[in-house]
Design a protein around this motif. Structure first.
Motif, PDB file in Angstrom:
ATOM      1  N   ARG A  51       0.880  -1.159   0.000  1.00 53.70           N
ATOM      2  CA  ARG A  51       0.000   0.000   0.000  1.00 53.70           C
ATOM      3  C   ARG A  51       0.923   1.215   0.000  1.00 53.70           C
ATOM      4  O   ARG A  51       1.787   1.348   0.865  1.00 53.70           O
ATOM      5  CB  ARG A  51      -0.879   0.041   1.248  1.00 53.70           C
ATOM      6  N   VAL A  52       0.764   2.069  -1.006  1.00 52.88           N
ATOM      7  CA  VAL A  52       1.609   3.255  -1.145  1.00 52.88           C
ATOM      8  C   VAL A  52       0.736   4.456  -1.469  1.00 52.88           C
ATOM      9  O   VAL A  52      -0.452   4.317  -1.764  1.00 52.88           O
ATOM     10  CB  VAL A  52       2.676   3.067  -2.249  1.00 52.88           C
ATOM     11  N   ASP A  53       1.343   5.614  -1.446  1.00 48.69           N
ATOM     12  CA  ASP A  53       0.655   6.829  -1.877  1.00 48.69           C
ATOM     13  C   ASP A  53       0.218   6.615  -3.329  1.00 48.69           C
ATOM     14  O   ASP A  53       1.033   6.223  -4.167  1.00 48.69           O
ATOM     15  CB  ASP A  53       1.627   7.999  -1.769  1.00 48.69           C
ATOM     16  N   PRO A  54      -1.050   6.843  -3.669  1.00 54.95           N
ATOM     17  CA  PRO A  54      -1.498   6.637  -5.048  1.00 54.95           C
ATOM     18  C   PRO A  54      -0.684   7.400  -6.093  1.00 54.95           C
ATOM     19  O   PRO A  54      -0.518   6.931  -7.213  1.00 54.95           O
ATOM     20  CB  PRO A  54      -2.953   7.111  -5.030  1.00 54.95           C
ATOM     21  N   ALA A  55      -0.118   8.545  -5.734  1.00 53.48           N
ATOM     22  CA  ALA A  55       0.706   9.292  -6.687  1.00 53.48           C
ATOM     23  C   ALA A  55       1.985   8.527  -7.029  1.00 53.48           C
ATOM     24  O   ALA A  55       2.499   8.635  -8.137  1.00 53.48           O
ATOM     25  CB  ALA A  55       1.057  10.664  -6.122  1.00 53.48           C
ATOM     26  N   GLU A  58       1.024   5.163  -9.402  1.00 59.92           N
ATOM     27  CA  GLU A  58       0.655   5.323 -10.809  1.00 59.92           C
ATOM     28  C   GLU A  58       1.826   5.016 -11.740  1.00 59.92           C
ATOM     29  O   GLU A  58       2.932   5.499 -11.548  1.00 59.92           O
ATOM     30  CB  GLU A  58       0.174   6.753 -11.069  1.00 59.92           C
ATOM     31  N   LEU A  59       1.559   4.178 -12.730  1.00 58.43           N
ATOM     32  CA  LEU A  59       2.566   3.868 -13.746  1.00 58.43           C
ATOM     33  C   LEU A  59       2.577   4.984 -14.772  1.00 58.43           C
ATOM     34  O   LEU A  59       1.532   5.446 -15.215  1.00 58.43           O
ATOM     35  CB  LEU A  59       2.240   2.537 -14.430  1.00 58.43           C
ATOM     36  N   ARG A  60       3.769   5.427 -15.139  1.00 59.59           N
ATOM     37  CA  ARG A  60       3.921   6.497 -16.120  1.00 59.59           C
ATOM     38  C   ARG A  60       5.020   6.134 -17.092  1.00 59.59           C
ATOM     39  O   ARG A  60       5.965   5.438 -16.740  1.00 59.59           O
ATOM     40  CB  ARG A  60       4.287   7.808 -15.430  1.00 59.59           C
ATOM     41  N   GLU A  61       4.914   6.650 -18.302  1.00 57.01           N
ATOM     42  CA  GLU A  61       5.977   6.480 -19.290  1.00 57.01           C
ATOM     43  C   GLU A  61       7.164   7.343 -18.895  1.00 57.01           C
ATOM     44  O   GLU A  61       6.998   8.457 -18.412  1.00 57.01           O
ATOM     45  CB  GLU A  61       5.481   6.904 -20.681  1.00 57.01           C
ATOM     46  N   VAL A  82      -5.631   5.068  -7.954  1.00 58.80           N
ATOM     47  CA  VAL A  82      -6.791   5.424  -7.140  1.00 58.80           C
ATOM     48  C   VAL A  82      -6.585   5.008  -5.682  1.00 58.80           C
ATOM     49  O   VAL A  82      -6.715   5.808  -4.769  1.00 58.80           O
ATOM     50  CB  VAL A  82      -8.088   4.790  -7.708  1.00 58.80           C
ATOM     51  N   GLY A  83      -6.258   3.738  -5.470  1.00 57.26           N
ATOM     52  CA  GLY A  83      -6.169   3.216  -4.104  1.00 57.26           C
ATOM     53  C   GLY A  83      -4.773   3.013  -3.558  1.00 57.26           C
ATOM     54  O   GLY A  83      -4.596   2.810  -2.364  1.00 57.26           O
ATOM     55  N   ALA A 160      -6.313  -8.060  -8.926  1.00 55.05           N
ATOM     56  CA  ALA A 160      -7.779  -8.078  -9.020  1.00 55.05           C
ATOM     57  C   ALA A 160      -8.425  -7.885  -7.652  1.00 55.05           C
ATOM     58  O   ALA A 160      -9.480  -7.254  -7.536  1.00 55.05           O
ATOM     59  CB  ALA A 160      -8.247  -9.385  -9.658  1.00 55.05           C
ATOM     60  N   ALA A 161      -7.790  -8.403  -6.607  1.00 49.22           N
ATOM     61  CA  ALA A 161      -8.350  -8.313  -5.255  1.00 49.22           C
ATOM     62  C   ALA A 161      -8.120  -6.959  -4.591  1.00 49.22           C
ATOM     63  O   ALA A 161      -8.925  -6.545  -3.763  1.00 49.22           O
ATOM     64  CB  ALA A 161      -7.749  -9.413  -4.374  1.00 49.22           C
ATOM     65  N   CYS A 162      -7.037  -6.240  -4.968  1.00 48.20           N
ATOM     66  CA  CYS A 162      -6.699  -5.045  -4.185  1.00 48.20           C
ATOM     67  C   CYS A 162      -6.823  -3.724  -4.932  1.00 48.20           C
ATOM     68  O   CYS A 162      -6.979  -2.686  -4.303  1.00 48.20           O
ATOM     69  CB  CYS A 162      -5.286  -5.172  -3.617  1.00 48.20           C
ATOM     70  N   SER A 163      -6.738  -3.717  -6.236  1.00 50.02           N
ATOM     71  CA  SER A 163      -6.666  -2.449  -6.955  1.00 50.02           C
ATOM     72  C   SER A 163      -8.032  -1.785  -7.111  1.00 50.02           C
ATOM     73  O   SER A 163      -9.042  -2.447  -7.319  1.00 50.02           O
ATOM     74  CB  SER A 163      -6.058  -2.657  -8.346  1.00 50.02           C
ATOM     75  N   ALA A 164      -8.017  -0.457  -7.039  1.00 55.25           N
ATOM     76  CA  ALA A 164      -9.234   0.331  -7.251  1.00 55.25           C
ATOM     77  C   ALA A 164      -9.221   1.029  -8.610  1.00 55.25           C
ATOM     78  O   ALA A 164     -10.108   1.817  -8.912  1.00 55.25           O
ATOM     79  CB  ALA A 164      -9.372   1.365  -6.135  1.00 55.25           C
TER      80      ALA A 164
END
Length: 173
Positions: A51-55, A58-61, A82-83, A160-164
């Motif tokens: 569990r990390v800060d959503p920022a 996020e995956l980015r190029e 998101v989560g 599938a179980a944890c991501s928002a």
């Protein structure tokens, strides 16, 4: 009243990474770790759910902060913007209680030389990883995998179980 107003206006503190689920794995056949500039073979590793800060999640190029577990960049299967749920793995035997979790430099992890990864680890404070025993208990018995496809299947079940984030669910299907 003034204290309440100040607390509401204060910037939110970034969430420290927390390991909530961990499962060691072994591979029947060696694979090659390519997440650093010096590829090397491996036959064991640790699959984790953080569990990390959503920022940070996020995956980015291009240039984005890399997540590290110990001195290794985490190979990430998702980017829950998101989560803040991140599922990934690192190679090798990992002493989870002693492995620092940190956000590394904003570069492609595979461009890091081993000494640069070590220097990045030394320059960052170890963040609390949560209850290591509980994370390992939640992960269950070590996974005996034929190859990384078995590890990926397990990882995508965790995603599938944890991501928002809807895009993560599309990848997990």
């Amino acid at each position: 009243m003034l204290l309440t107003l100040l607390l509401l206006l204060a910037p939110a503190r970034a969430q420290a990474p927390e390991i909530v689920w961990a499962r060691p794995f072994t591979l029947a056949q060696p694979e090659t770790w390519t997440m650093t500039a010096s590829p090397r073979p491996f036959t064991e590793g640790l699959l984790v759910e953080l569990r990390v800060d959503p920022a940070v999640a996020e995956l980015r190029e291009g240039r984005a902060p890399a997540l590290f577990l110990g001195g290794e960049p985490l190979f990430r299967f998702n980017g829950d913007r998101v989560g803040g749920c991140v599922v990934g793995f690192v190679p090798g035997p990992v002493d989870l209680a002693a492995a620092p979790v940190f956000v590394g430099p904003a570069t492609l992890p595979e461009r890091l030389q081993a000494d640069e990864a070590d220097n990045a680890a030394r320059g960052r404070p170890a963040l609390p990883v949560g209850d290591v025993k509980a994370a390992l208990a939640a992960g269950g018995a070590p996974l005996r995998a034929a190859d990384l496809r078995d590890v990926q299947r397990e990882a995508m079940a965790r995603v599938a179980a944890c991501s928002a984030t809807p895009e993560d669910h599309q990848r997990a299907d």
